[in-house]
Design a protein around this motif. Structure first.
Motif, PDB file in Angstrom:
ATOM      1  N   LYS A 229       0.835  -1.194   0.000  1.00  0.00           N
ATOM      2  CA  LYS A 229       0.000   0.000   0.000  1.00  0.00           C
ATOM      3  C   LYS A 229       0.876   1.254   0.000  1.00  0.00           C
ATOM      4  N   PHE A 230       0.362   2.300  -0.634  1.00  0.00           N
ATOM      5  CA  PHE A 230       1.077   3.572  -0.593  1.00  0.00           C
ATOM      6  C   PHE A 230       0.096   4.707  -0.325  1.00  0.00           C
ATOM      7  N   GLU A 231       0.579   5.714   0.361  1.00  0.00           N
ATOM      8  CA  GLU A 231      -0.175   6.936   0.648  1.00  0.00           C
ATOM      9  C   GLU A 231       0.795   8.091   0.485  1.00  0.00           C
ATOM     10  N   LEU A 232       0.611   8.869  -0.570  1.00  0.00           N
ATOM     11  CA  LEU A 232       1.556   9.911  -0.927  1.00  0.00           C
ATOM     12  C   LEU A 232       0.832  11.232  -1.150  1.00  0.00           C
ATOM     13  N   GLY A 233       1.584  12.319  -1.071  1.00  0.00           N
ATOM     14  CA  GLY A 233       0.965  13.609  -1.279  1.00  0.00           C
ATOM     15  C   GLY A 233       1.978  14.690  -1.604  1.00  0.00           C
ATOM     16  N   CYS A 234       1.471  15.846  -2.015  1.00  0.00           N
ATOM     17  CA  CYS A 234       2.318  17.013  -2.266  1.00  0.00           C
ATOM     18  C   CYS A 234       1.471  18.270  -2.164  1.00  0.00           C
ATOM     19  N   LEU A 235       2.139  19.404  -1.984  1.00  0.00           N
ATOM     20  CA  LEU A 235       1.484  20.699  -1.871  1.00  0.00           C
ATOM     21  C   LEU A 235       1.791  21.539  -3.100  1.00  0.00           C
ATOM     22  N   VAL A 236       0.807  22.324  -3.528  1.00  0.00           N
ATOM     23  CA  VAL A 236       0.980  23.240  -4.649  1.00  0.00           C
ATOM     24  C   VAL A 236       0.421  24.595  -4.236  1.00  0.00           C
ATOM     25  N   GLY A 237       1.293  25.601  -4.208  1.00  0.00           N
ATOM     26  CA  GLY A 237       0.869  26.940  -3.818  1.00  0.00           C
ATOM     27  C   GLY A 237       0.581  27.808  -5.037  1.00  0.00           C
ATOM     28  N   VAL A 238      -0.481  28.605  -4.950  1.00  0.00           N
ATOM     29  CA  VAL A 238      -0.860  29.516  -6.026  1.00  0.00           C
ATOM     30  C   VAL A 238      -1.084  30.906  -5.434  1.00  0.00           C
ATOM     31  N   ASP A 239      -0.465  31.908  -6.027  1.00  0.00           N
ATOM     32  CA  ASP A 239      -0.664  33.291  -5.597  1.00  0.00           C
ATOM     33  C   ASP A 239      -2.067  33.742  -6.004  1.00  0.00           C
ATOM     34  N   TYR A 240      -2.857  34.185  -5.029  1.00  0.00           N
ATOM     35  CA  TYR A 240      -4.256  34.539  -5.310  1.00  0.00           C
ATOM     36  C   TYR A 240      -4.362  35.740  -6.246  1.00  0.00           C
ATOM     37  N   THR A 241      -3.466  36.713  -6.078  1.00  0.00           N
ATOM     38  CA  THR A 241      -3.559  37.939  -6.869  1.00  0.00           C
ATOM     39  C   THR A 241      -3.164  37.720  -8.325  1.00  0.00           C
ATOM     40  N   THR A 242      -2.062  36.998  -8.548  1.00  0.00           N
ATOM     41  CA  THR A 242      -1.533  36.818  -9.905  1.00  0.00           C
ATOM     42  C   THR A 242      -1.949  35.500 -10.544  1.00  0.00           C
TER      43      THR A 242
END
Length: 205
Positions: A162-175
């Motif tokens: 079994k695997f459980e993986l993840g990542c974060l992606v940030g987005v600038d709200y203004t641009t």
């Protein structure tokens, strides 16, 4: 007295010695390939080829967000194939604050087989059930992508892993610019994956 040389015997001996040396060198490599295979790697390009607009309409009416993604699954083994016997679940979420993870959408990937050293791209689009808000105290919308599933090596008697993986992606709200470009490697999640999950709130900016 001249001695005759049996060239056939010499060649045969040379071949035997060469094969023995070759097996001596290759054996550790073969053992390593088959006895200790590598786990597959996963990476994702969120909002793949998508023009982003993270601002809501002026009347602050509820708006859904379409998320385009390109998920890459790579079999790192050159000598062993992989089976993904169960559905792989992909969850798209975001952080309204540091203690909450709000679910936006889910995507199911059916079971499949992956050959030796092969990579597969899964490109798709999901419609969210709400619109993400900025992370409290910042000007960023912080998305999270989680991957849950299992794989099995194409070997006799192997079990599911079994695997459980993840990542974060940030987005600038203004641009609407992503803080990370291209593919982001998915790793074992930290404490953020244990946060309370809930549907996204319908709140304005």
């Amino acid at each position: 007295m001249a001695c005759s040389v049996n060239y056939g015997t010499v060649i045969a001996c040379f071949i035997v010695i060469s094969l023995s040396l070759g097996l001596f060198v290759l054996m550790p490599v073969l053992v390593n390939l088959f006895a200790w295979p590598s786990t597959p790697s996963f990476s994702v390009n969120l909002f793949h080829n998508q023009i982003l607009n993270m601002t809501r309409s002026n009347d602050n009416s509820p708006t859904n967000l379409a998320i385009h993604f390109d998920l890459k699954l790579k079999n790192e083994n050159k000598a062993i194939g992989l089976h993904y016997p169960d559905q792989i679940n992909i969850t798209f979420s975001y952080f309204p604050n540091v203690s909450t993870l709000a679910i936006l959408a889910d995507y199911k990937l059916d079971s499949f087989y992956q050959g030796n050293g092969k990579a597969r791209h899964v490109r798709g689009k999901v419609e969210t059930n709400g619109f993400p808000t900025v992370l409290q105290g910042t000007n960023m919308i912080v998305f999270r992508v989680d991957l849950v599933g299992s794989f099995r090596y194409k070997k006799v008697g192997t079990k599911r892993h079994k695997f459980e993986l993840g990542c974060l992606v940030g987005v600038d709200y203004t641009t609407s610019n992503k803080m990370q470009t291209g593919f982001i490697g998915m790793v074992e999640p930290g404490l953020d994956s244990k946060l309370k999950r809930k549907p996204p709130p319908d709140v304005g900016y």
